[in-house]
Design a protein around this motif. Structure first.
Motif, PDB file in Angstrom:
ATOM      1  N   VAL A 353     -13.556  -6.090  22.765  1.00  0.00           N
ATOM      2  CA  VAL A 353     -12.781  -7.074  22.333  1.00  0.00           C
ATOM      3  C   VAL A 353     -13.722  -8.130  22.173  1.00  0.00           C
ATOM      4  CG1 VAL A 353     -10.544  -6.230  23.222  1.00  0.00           C
ATOM      5  CG2 VAL A 353     -11.678  -8.043  24.510  1.00  0.00           C
ATOM      6  N   ARG A 354     -13.186  -8.918  21.115  1.00  0.00           N
ATOM      7  CA  ARG A 354     -14.032 -10.243  20.681  1.00  0.00           C
ATOM      8  C   ARG A 354     -13.296 -11.325  20.894  1.00  0.00           C
ATOM      9  NH1 ARG A 354     -17.023  -8.376  15.079  1.00  0.00           N
ATOM     10  NH2 ARG A 354     -18.404  -6.857  15.832  1.00  0.00           N
ATOM     11  N   LEU A 355     -13.512 -12.289  21.287  1.00  0.00           N
ATOM     12  CA  LEU A 355     -13.059 -13.658  21.610  1.00  0.00           C
ATOM     13  C   LEU A 355     -12.211 -14.239  20.396  1.00  0.00           C
ATOM     14  CD1 LEU A 355     -12.071 -15.880  23.831  1.00  0.00           C
ATOM     15  CD2 LEU A 355     -14.280 -17.231  23.179  1.00  0.00           C
ATOM     16  N   ALA A 356     -12.851 -14.104  19.243  1.00  0.00           N
ATOM     17  CA  ALA A 356     -12.228 -14.772  18.093  1.00  0.00           C
ATOM     18  C   ALA A 356     -10.808 -14.054  17.757  1.00  0.00           C
ATOM     19  CB  ALA A 356     -13.127 -14.624  16.828  1.00  0.00           C
ATOM     20  N   ASP A 357     -10.861 -12.926  17.868  1.00  0.00           N
ATOM     21  CA  ASP A 357      -9.617 -11.995  17.382  1.00  0.00           C
ATOM     22  C   ASP A 357      -8.627 -12.597  18.494  1.00  0.00           C
ATOM     23  OD1 ASP A 357     -11.225  -8.971  17.077  1.00  0.00           O
ATOM     24  OD2 ASP A 357     -10.987 -10.610  15.553  1.00  0.00           O
ATOM     25  N   LEU A 358      -8.833 -12.811  19.779  1.00  0.00           N
ATOM     26  CA  LEU A 358      -7.643 -12.989  20.941  1.00  0.00           C
ATOM     27  C   LEU A 358      -7.319 -14.526  20.554  1.00  0.00           C
ATOM     28  CD1 LEU A 358      -9.294 -11.648  24.120  1.00  0.00           C
ATOM     29  CD2 LEU A 358      -7.828 -10.375  22.595  1.00  0.00           C
ATOM     30  N   VAL A 359      -8.128 -15.377  20.343  1.00  0.00           N
ATOM     31  CA  VAL A 359      -7.630 -16.792  20.093  1.00  0.00           C
ATOM     32  C   VAL A 359      -6.826 -16.825  18.903  1.00  0.00           C
ATOM     33  CG1 VAL A 359      -8.611 -18.967  19.626  1.00  0.00           C
ATOM     34  CG2 VAL A 359      -9.759 -17.855  21.286  1.00  0.00           C
ATOM     35  N   ARG A 360      -7.168 -16.422  17.836  1.00  0.00           N
ATOM     36  CA  ARG A 360      -6.255 -16.195  16.621  1.00  0.00           C
ATOM     37  C   ARG A 360      -4.858 -15.555  16.829  1.00  0.00           C
ATOM     38  NH1 ARG A 360      -9.377 -12.910  14.096  1.00  0.00           N
ATOM     39  NH2 ARG A 360     -10.631 -14.538  13.326  1.00  0.00           N
ATOM     40  N   ALA A 361      -4.764 -14.564  17.663  1.00  0.00           N
ATOM     41  CA  ALA A 361      -3.562 -13.875  17.800  1.00  0.00           C
ATOM     42  C   ALA A 361      -2.801 -14.771  18.876  1.00  0.00           C
ATOM     43  CB  ALA A 361      -3.726 -12.495  18.498  1.00  0.00           C
ATOM     44  N   LEU A 362      -3.408 -15.404  19.876  1.00  0.00           N
ATOM     45  CA  LEU A 362      -2.540 -16.033  20.696  1.00  0.00           C
ATOM     46  C   LEU A 362      -2.049 -17.319  20.308  1.00  0.00           C
ATOM     47  CD1 LEU A 362      -4.736 -15.571  23.888  1.00  0.00           C
ATOM     48  CD2 LEU A 362      -2.363 -14.679  23.554  1.00  0.00           C
ATOM     49  N   ALA A 363      -3.027 -17.867  19.109  1.00  0.00           N
ATOM     50  CA  ALA A 363      -2.471 -19.018  18.431  1.00  0.00           C
ATOM     51  C   ALA A 363      -1.128 -18.744  17.717  1.00  0.00           C
ATOM     52  CB  ALA A 363      -3.376 -19.556  17.670  1.00  0.00           C
ATOM     53  N   GLU A 364      -1.230 -17.579  17.028  1.00  0.00           N
ATOM     54  CA  GLU A 364      -0.123 -17.229  16.260  1.00  0.00           C
ATOM     55  C   GLU A 364       1.196 -16.770  17.173  1.00  0.00           C
ATOM     56  OE1 GLU A 364      -2.547 -14.897  12.617  1.00  0.00           O
ATOM     57  OE2 GLU A 364      -1.409 -13.940  14.225  1.00  0.00           O
ATOM     58  N   THR A 365       0.794 -16.306  18.222  1.00  0.00           N
ATOM     59  CA  THR A 365       1.971 -16.082  19.235  1.00  0.00           C
ATOM     60  C   THR A 365       2.527 -17.429  19.651  1.00  0.00           C
ATOM     61  OG1 THR A 365       0.801 -14.141  19.906  1.00  0.00           O
ATOM     62  CG2 THR A 365       2.639 -14.861  21.750  1.00  0.00           C
ATOM     63  N   GLN A 366       1.735 -18.251  19.950  1.00  0.00           N
ATOM     64  CA  GLN A 366       2.495 -19.641  20.455  1.00  0.00           C
ATOM     65  C   GLN A 366       3.056 -20.126  19.626  1.00  0.00           C
ATOM     66  OE1 GLN A 366       1.923 -21.045  23.638  1.00  0.00           O
ATOM     67  NE2 GLN A 366       1.233 -19.039  24.050  1.00  0.00           N
ATOM     68  N   VAL A 367       2.842 -20.156  18.058  1.00  0.00           N
ATOM     69  CA  VAL A 367       3.534 -20.746  17.016  1.00  0.00           C
ATOM     70  C   VAL A 367       4.976 -19.785  16.817  1.00  0.00           C
ATOM     71  CG1 VAL A 367       3.495 -20.856  14.379  1.00  0.00           C
ATOM     72  CG2 VAL A 367       1.243 -21.482  15.714  1.00  0.00           C
ATOM     73  N   GLU A 368       4.882 -18.892  17.025  1.00  0.00           N
ATOM     74  CA  GLU A 368       6.104 -17.937  16.818  1.00  0.00           C
ATOM     75  C   GLU A 368       6.821 -18.286  17.920  1.00  0.00           C
ATOM     76  OE1 GLU A 368       4.036 -14.059  15.112  1.00  0.00           O
ATOM     77  OE2 GLU A 368       5.112 -13.774  16.870  1.00  0.00           O
ATOM     78  N   GLU A 369       6.419 -18.263  19.319  1.00  0.00           N
ATOM     79  CA  GLU A 369       7.370 -18.680  20.358  1.00  0.00           C
ATOM     80  C   GLU A 369       7.876 -20.115  20.305  1.00  0.00           C
ATOM     81  OE1 GLU A 369       5.117 -16.137  23.989  1.00  0.00           O
ATOM     82  OE2 GLU A 369       5.475 -18.197  24.033  1.00  0.00           O
TER      83      GLU A 369
END
Length: 551
Positions: A353-369
């Protein structure tokens, strides 16, 4: 004739940022070689002010560029006012006032509060930052602490045994825009407790003891993977797995170079043993930089590539994205862009897994939450809680799902007004949030209804903190009803079945007069009344005995 200043020395202790592990500031501590100058300074404001000036000058001699913390007794400030000599010393040292935090030290007893507040206002007007020192062990009144409106609150480490108090202080700091620090940290357990309770800064001998020279490095305990992430859910790492570039552990540097130059999309190579377990990680940029240097190819081409690799960073295939970030956070900062190997139960690599993929997904998750937060309580809605219920059930964990509401809430609104009703809902939501610990999740599903997902062993303290508190609105007492269903592995398949088991328990709790709590087990008849008493004419439902460790 010798002066007391001839035997006075100063020591420096770092204030550590717990998030970054870096030194945020230096506190300057007076260390007299003889006599008790500090006890005299407590009684003599002029002497105390002189100590503050000498502290700033001592820091200037060390040529440290870090922000400074200087201790001043509260009584000194009330007596001397703006401390003009200190301001002059800061200017002469080439520093700016906002680089200096004045840690106001107890005692506060017999200190005229209006004079103290006036002095602090003058110092803040000059640009100095204000810290409240010794909170928890000192005698600062809570009302005065709020009036001081410090930029920093320093708690004594003894309060870490009372995490609810630390969390409450963090809430107060958040409301006032202050930072929260814990001083006197001596053990890794205390450091972990400070982090868990919400402290942002800390100091103590664990990081570095007071020393004549400012510490160049400090020790910050590594975060244990899984400990922090246990309180956070998030997308599974399975969602981000990429194919891994694998070579045998015996591969030469020339073989790795050929793979990387022929595959520009590959960010790194994992060297694995015969069973597929990663043994070394080769980062693309660092490897090619070594190979392209003078004599690099001649030196390394035919030698094992493992010499140019690093220990692999690995996570289990069932990890969450947050757990991957915990792994990345441990170790050298120049490795933050390294791929993280995902391994199965036998340690074999199944991808990266790559860090950039995780940061992008978690940022989207935080926005959705954030979009799903209830505007009244700022708590998540039911989707977040039910999604977590499904994840825990799928993992074979026992789930304790609770529903809570305010009894006769319409009468509260009709009698006290909707503003009082809204404030009551907010207060209940805050109480649930404060009482939540570990992996407990709290949701506001609308109106006066809340959902709580907790570990079974966390139920009793959480319930006691909320149900045993006196609630009122508009001067009228208010009661709460709570229903809990324990879903053991295999008893339900998803949150829908859990909710269906919870429905009759909700009805049973609402039928009891006063504040109530009933608990039942999914798939088993009956329930246990934990709070409240059944009506006189009613027959108590057969109780289910509580399991050890529950209740």
């Amino acid at each position: 004739m010798h002066s007391w200043t001839d035997t006075l020395r100063f020591a420096f202790q770092p204030v550590v940022n717990l998030a970054t592990g870096g030194v945020a500031a230096l506190e300057i501590l007076a260390r007299p070689e003889s006599g008790d100058v500090l006890a005299q300074a407590r009684r003599d404001p002029e002497l105390d002010g002189r100590l503050a000036v000498l502290a700033v000058r001592a820091a200037a001699r060390q040529e440290t560029l870090l922000p400074l913390h200087v201790n001043v007794f509260a009584g000194t400030l009330a007596d001397l006012g703006g401390l003009t000599p200190l301001h002059d010393a800061v200017r002469e040292a080439g520093r700016l006032p906002w680089e200096v935090t004045l840690d106001v030290v107890p005692p506060y007893t017999h200190v005229p509060q209006p004079a103290l507040l006036e002095a602090l206002a003058a110092l803040r007007g000059q640009g100095f930052r204000i810290g409240a020192d010794g909170v928890g062990e000192g005698d600062v009144p809570l009302r005065l602490l709020v009036d001081i409106a410090p930029d920093l609150v320093k708690l004594d480490a003894s309060l870490l045994t009372r995490p609810a108090a630390v969390r409450a202080m963090r809430t107060l700091c958040d409301e006032s825009g202050a930072l929260l620090a814990v001083e006197g940290v001596e053990t890794e357990l205390q450091c972990a407790a400070a982090l868990s309770a919400g402290a942002q800064l800390a100091q103590g001998v664990l990081f570095a003891p007071p020393a004549r020279l400012p510490a160049a490095d400090v020790y910050v305990p590594p975060r244990v993977p899984g400990v922090v992430s246990a309180t956070r859910s998030g997308p599974s790492v399975r969602e981000f797995v990429r194919p891994a570039a694998l070579l045998p552990a015996t591969a030469s540097a020339g073989q790795v170079r050929a793979l990387l130059t022929g595959s520009p999309d590959v960010s790194g190579v994992l060297l694995v043993d015969r069973t597929g377990v990663p043994v070394r990680s080769v980062h693309r940029s660092r490897f090619l930089l070594s190979m392209s240097g003078r004599y690099g190819h001649a030196l390394y081409a035919d030698r094992p590539a493992a010499r140019l690799g690093d220990p692999p960073r690995t996570v289990g295939v069932d990890a969450t994205a947050w757990e991957v970030l915990d792994v990345v956070a441990v170790g050298d900062r120049d490795r933050t862009s390294d791929d993280v190997a995902v391994v199965d139960g036998h340690g074999r690599c199944v991808g990266v897994v790559r860090l950039a993929d995780l940061v992008r997904a978690l940022a989207e998750t935080q926005v959705e939450e954030a979009a799903g937060l209830n505007p009244l309580t700022r708590l998540p809605g039911s989707d977040v809680i039910t999604g977590e219920v499904d994840r825990r059930l799928a993992a074979g964990r026992t789930v304790a799902l609770s529903w809570l509401d305010i009894d006769h809430f319409k009468q509260v609104n009709d009698g006290a007004g909707f503003a009082e009703g809204d404030e009551l809902i907010r207060s209940v939501g805050r109480a649930l949030g404060y009482a939540a610990s570990g992996s407990t999740r709290v949701g506001h599903i609308g109106g006066d209804d809340f959902l709580v997902l907790a570990e079974p062993e966390c139920l009793d303290p959480l319930v006691a903190a909320v149900l045993d508190a006196p609630w009122s609105a508009g001067g009228r007492p208010v009661t709460l009803s709570l229903a809990t269903v324990l879903c053991r592995p295999g008893s339900v398949s998803d949150h829908r079945q859990a909710a269906a088991c919870l429905a009759p328990l909700k009805k049973a709790a609402k039928s009891l007069p006063g504040t109530s709590w009933v608990l039942g087990y999914a798939g088993l008849p009956g329930h246990e009344i934990r709070r409240g008493s059944p009506p006189m004419a009613a027959t108590r439902t057969d109780a289910v005995a509580a399991e050890p460790g529950v209740g």
